[in-house]
Design an enzyme around this catalytic site. Sequence first.
Site, PDB file in Angstrom:
ATOM      1  CG  ASP A  79      -1.831   1.160   1.340  1.00 24.17           C
ATOM      2  OD1 ASP A  79      -2.070   1.791   0.291  1.00 24.17           O
ATOM      3  OD2 ASP A  79      -2.326   1.441   2.446  1.00 24.17           O
TER       4      ASP A  79
ATOM      5  CG  ASN B 269      -3.496   5.170  -0.956  1.00 21.73           C
ATOM      6  OD1 ASN B 269      -3.500   4.099  -0.338  1.00 21.73           O
ATOM      7  ND2 ASN B 269      -4.380   5.450  -1.903  1.00 21.73           N
TER       8      ASN B 269
ATOM      9  CG  ASP C 284      -6.200   2.650   0.268  1.00 20.90           C
ATOM     10  OD1 ASP C 284      -5.270   1.837   0.444  1.00 20.90           O
ATOM     11  OD2 ASP C 284      -6.762   2.795  -0.834  1.00 20.90           O
TER      12      ASP C 284
ATOM     13  CG  ASP D 292      -1.421   1.776  -3.722  1.00 26.19           C
ATOM     14  OD1 ASP D 292      -0.198   1.589  -3.886  1.00 26.19           O
ATOM     15  OD2 ASP D 292      -1.890   2.416  -2.748  1.00 26.19           O
TER      16      ASP D 292
ATOM     17  CG  ASP E  98     -10.132 -15.165 -14.680  1.00 23.10           C
ATOM     18  OD1 ASP E  98      -9.429 -15.568 -13.746  1.00 23.10           O
ATOM     19  OD2 ASP E  98     -11.375 -15.083 -14.618  1.00 23.10           O
TER      20      ASP E  98
ATOM     21  CD  GLU F 226      -7.968 -19.709 -13.858  1.00 18.24           C
ATOM     22  OE1 GLU F 226      -8.113 -19.983 -12.669  1.00 18.24           O
ATOM     23  OE2 GLU F 226      -8.809 -19.045 -14.494  1.00 18.24           O
TER      24      GLU F 226
HETATM   25  C1  GLC Z   1     -10.230 -17.351 -11.911  1.00 16.91           C
HETATM   26  C2  GLC Z   1      -9.512 -16.462 -10.910  1.00 16.91           C
HETATM   27  C3  GLC Z   1     -10.287 -16.449  -9.631  1.00 16.91           C
HETATM   28  C4  GLC Z   1     -11.666 -15.888  -9.918  1.00 16.91           C
HETATM   29  C5  GLC Z   1     -12.349 -16.689 -11.008  1.00 16.91           C
HETATM   30  C6  GLC Z   1     -13.561 -15.969 -11.521  1.00 16.91           C
HETATM   31  O1  GLC Z   1     -10.222 -18.674 -11.552  1.00 16.91           O
HETATM   32  O2  GLC Z   1      -8.204 -16.929 -10.737  1.00 16.91           O
HETATM   33  O3  GLC Z   1      -9.676 -15.699  -8.633  1.00 16.91           O
HETATM   34  O4  GLC Z   1     -12.436 -15.937  -8.753  1.00 16.91           O
HETATM   35  O5  GLC Z   1     -11.504 -16.854 -12.127  1.00 16.91           O
HETATM   36  O6  GLC Z   1     -13.174 -14.861 -12.263  1.00 16.91           O
END
Ligand code: GLC
Length: 559
Positions: free
Chosen positions: A27, A29, A31, A35, A213, A287
């Site tokens: 972090d 700032n 909060d 970031d 993703d 992924e």
């Molecule tokens: C992927 C991400 C995970 C997220 C999911 C939905 O598996 O790594 O963190 O919750 O997609 O987007």
Amino acid sequence: MSSAVKKSKLWWQEAAIYQIYPRSFQDSNGDGEGDLPGVISRLSYLKELGVDAIWLSPFYVSPNKDGGYDVSNPRDVDPRFGKMSDAVSLIEEAHKVGLRVIVDIVPNHFSTEHLWFKAALDSKPGSKERARFHFYDGRGKDGEIPPNNWCSIFGGPAWSRVKDSDGKPGQWYLHLFDSTQADLNWNNEEVNRDFEETLRFWLDKGVDGFRIDVAHGLVKDEILRDHRDPEGLTRALRLDVSDMPRAQRESLLSDVPFFDRDGVHEIYRKWRRIFDSYPGDRMSVAEAWVHPSSRATLYVRPDELHQIFNFDFLIAEWDAKFLANAVDKTLQEVAAVSAPPTWVLSNHDSPRLVSRMGGEELGERKARAIALLTHALPGGVYVFQGEELGLSDAPLSDEDRQDPVFFRTKGADKGRDGARAPLPWSTSQTHFGFTSGRPWLPIPADWSDKTVEAQKSFTEESNLSFLQLYQKSLRLRKFFASLDFNWLTRTNDVIGFTRGSQYAIYSNTSGQEIQVTLPEYFAAFEIMLCSAPRQQPRGLQEASLLLPPHSTTWVKRLK
Ligand code: GLC
């Protein structure tokens, strides 16, 4: 130039890529949340660690219902992480110190706060606004039963019902994850075009690649058909569920109606043409959880994506047989499509490595050993922030939890927050130097010996801290780049292999010390690195090598 020659020069093929979960990294700032300026301030740490690139989990505009994986504007920075100018500076500053930058792209769903979803709610069934998502009428007399029986991977149904403008219950929309993450309809050209624009947006800003993703989820067929065991299926798909027998899991995962449909490959062929149209070896990593794992190779065919995460080690036990088989299978599979393998020991969705290895001192010892084994394998290595510090899952009280998994399963599954606790940097500063405010997740008070500061100051060569071990292995593994891999031994307790003709790597997964005899051509050798404190001195050795219990040793031939 032959393609084999060209390939060995591509930066990502044997790279160590460090995953930053920005909210928990640093972090700047006060909060309480990490970031982008915080990341910039730690680039020298990453450089010193010896990684080649960073991958940033999403920092885009998001209501943050799923840690930023619920994106409401993929082409802007969420104020909690900074400004667009911070993202641009981060890319520039990272490049200046020789680090590549990979960003996340989340194509399976948009947040329900995205303008498109709001427009869909304001539009009628059958409209072009609804056609960007999966809206269907319900079943039953009044449409009160969802269009199919699929469950959300985060628990509960995969469908939510919207209200029509007159306030009456209307259609249902599909969300494989949280109800705030509406699945996009990839049969829709507009969806395709929008993501191409997002890719170009970040490529133009200079990113070196994308982590994609849920890359296997974009295309769904048979939407209107029920599944035989929807609850079992979604549990099988979750990483943090550990009480499901392997055989049951395998059977359920062998056919998932919403994952790994053939149509996804058409999308990635188009994306590949975009990546290739930019200078500078841009890359992509998928992924994609697919079964059998051989189907993973389809994603990394020469005209598709560059890498796919290999999750075999993410769920591996510290077991010589299991690990050797996983290595064999992986190397054979990727060789068939001439793609480089990848190795992942932990990420933001899974338990921390030390915890998975059983926790405490023994868990740490095994985690160090599996890390050195992994870092010696051919291909790319992904390191999740804090893995290099040997962090365990943070023990959290239920009040602290934020993962939608926890809420959607009504607490039955604790979710992934334990792996997402902020990093401890300094022993003397409040909140270990992560923030001057109140951290968004508590940092365990007993992490003072885990901080970067504490781990940098270990002085005994035979007793390296976790961090020092990673620093050494990530540097030394560069010597292995492009060298052949060959097995030396595979027993119930010992794995041994060579990289080129100069390096040998041995893992002992048993609780006993084991003596191994090196091949003749290793008549004289030197121990480069060992994951555990050693009795045998470093320096010139002959013929036999003592492997400490639960350890990995790297040796270098001297003559
Ligand atoms: C992927 C991400 C995970 C997220 C999911 C939905 O598996 O790594 O963190 O919750 O997609 O987007």
